[in-house]
Design a protein around this motif. Structure first.
Motif, PDB file in Angstrom:
ATOM      1  N   VAL A   1       0.870  -1.166   0.000  1.00  0.00           N
ATOM      2  CA  VAL A   1       0.000   0.000   0.000  1.00  0.00           C
ATOM      3  C   VAL A   1       0.905   1.213   0.000  1.00  0.00           C
ATOM      4  O   VAL A   1       1.809   1.323   0.835  1.00  0.00           O
ATOM      5  N   GLY A   2       0.692   2.098  -0.961  1.00  0.00           N
ATOM      6  CA  GLY A   2       1.532   3.282  -1.043  1.00  0.00           C
ATOM      7  C   GLY A   2       0.969   4.289  -2.026  1.00  0.00           C
ATOM      8  O   GLY A   2      -0.146   4.137  -2.530  1.00  0.00           O
ATOM      9  N   ARG A   3       1.760   5.309  -2.297  1.00  0.00           N
ATOM     10  CA  ARG A   3       1.355   6.380  -3.214  1.00  0.00           C
ATOM     11  C   ARG A   3       2.108   6.248  -4.534  1.00  0.00           C
ATOM     12  O   ARG A   3       3.305   5.945  -4.561  1.00  0.00           O
ATOM     13  N   VAL A   4       1.391   6.483  -5.626  1.00  0.00           N
ATOM     14  CA  VAL A   4       1.950   6.378  -6.959  1.00  0.00           C
ATOM     15  C   VAL A   4       2.924   7.529  -7.187  1.00  0.00           C
ATOM     16  O   VAL A   4       2.632   8.681  -6.874  1.00  0.00           O
ATOM     17  N   GLY A   5       4.100   7.203  -7.741  1.00  0.00           N
ATOM     18  CA  GLY A   5       5.159   8.189  -7.908  1.00  0.00           C
ATOM     19  C   GLY A   5       5.060   9.026  -9.166  1.00  0.00           C
ATOM     20  O   GLY A   5       5.710  10.056  -9.285  1.00  0.00           O
TER      21      GLY A   5
END
Length: 120
Positions: free
Chosen positions: A9-13
C-alpha cells in the motif's frame, strides 16, 4: 511448496506509462512509494507491472499521488546492457489485483476541499 505473494500500500510516484499492443493487450507500468513505520526513513520504491483490464483501469484512474493497494508476485526483468555487455536485472511487482484507496479528490490538487466555504 512455494509462495511468491506481495502486498503493498503506497502512493503512486508518477502518472502511469501505458502501452497498447496490436493483439489488444494493455500493459501499464508505474512506481509505488511505500513508507516505512519510522517517519524519518525514506520510502521504499517499487516498480509495478499491470496487464489487461486492470491495466486499463490504472490508465484511466490512477495518477501521481493516488493511494493504491496492490497484490501480486515478485519477478525480475533481466537484460544485457548494450554499452557494456553486463547482465542486469531489476525487481518488478507483477500486479494481480489493484485497489484504488483514495478518491479522485484526494489526488487532485485543484479539487476544492470538503467543507470549504469561499470568503464573502
Amino acid at each position: 511448496m512455494s509462495l511468491n505473494v506481495v502486498h503493498l500500500v503506497g502512493r503512486v510516484g508518477g502518472d502511469p506509462e501505458v502501452r497498447y499492443f496490436e493483439s489488444g493487450s494493455v500493459k501499464c507500468r508505474l512506481t509505488l512509494a511505500v513508507n516505512r513505520p519510522s517517519k524519518d526513513d525514506q520510502p521504499d520504491w517499487f516498480n509495478l507491472e499491470i496487464w489487461g483490464k486492470t491495466a486499463q483501469v490504472a490508465a484511466d484512474y490512477v495518477r501521481k499521488g493516488t493511494l493504491l493497494g496492490v497484490k501480486g508476485s515478485l519477478k525480475f526483468d533481466r537484460w544485457q546492457d548494450r554499452a557494456t555487455g553486463v547482465d542486469r536485472s531489476t525487481p518488478v511487482i507483477l500486479v494481480d489485483r489493484m485497489e484504488l484507496l483514495s478518491s479522485r479528490r484526494d489526488s487532485d490538487p485543484t479539487a476544492v476541499p470538503s467543507g470549504y466555504m469561499p470568503d464573502r
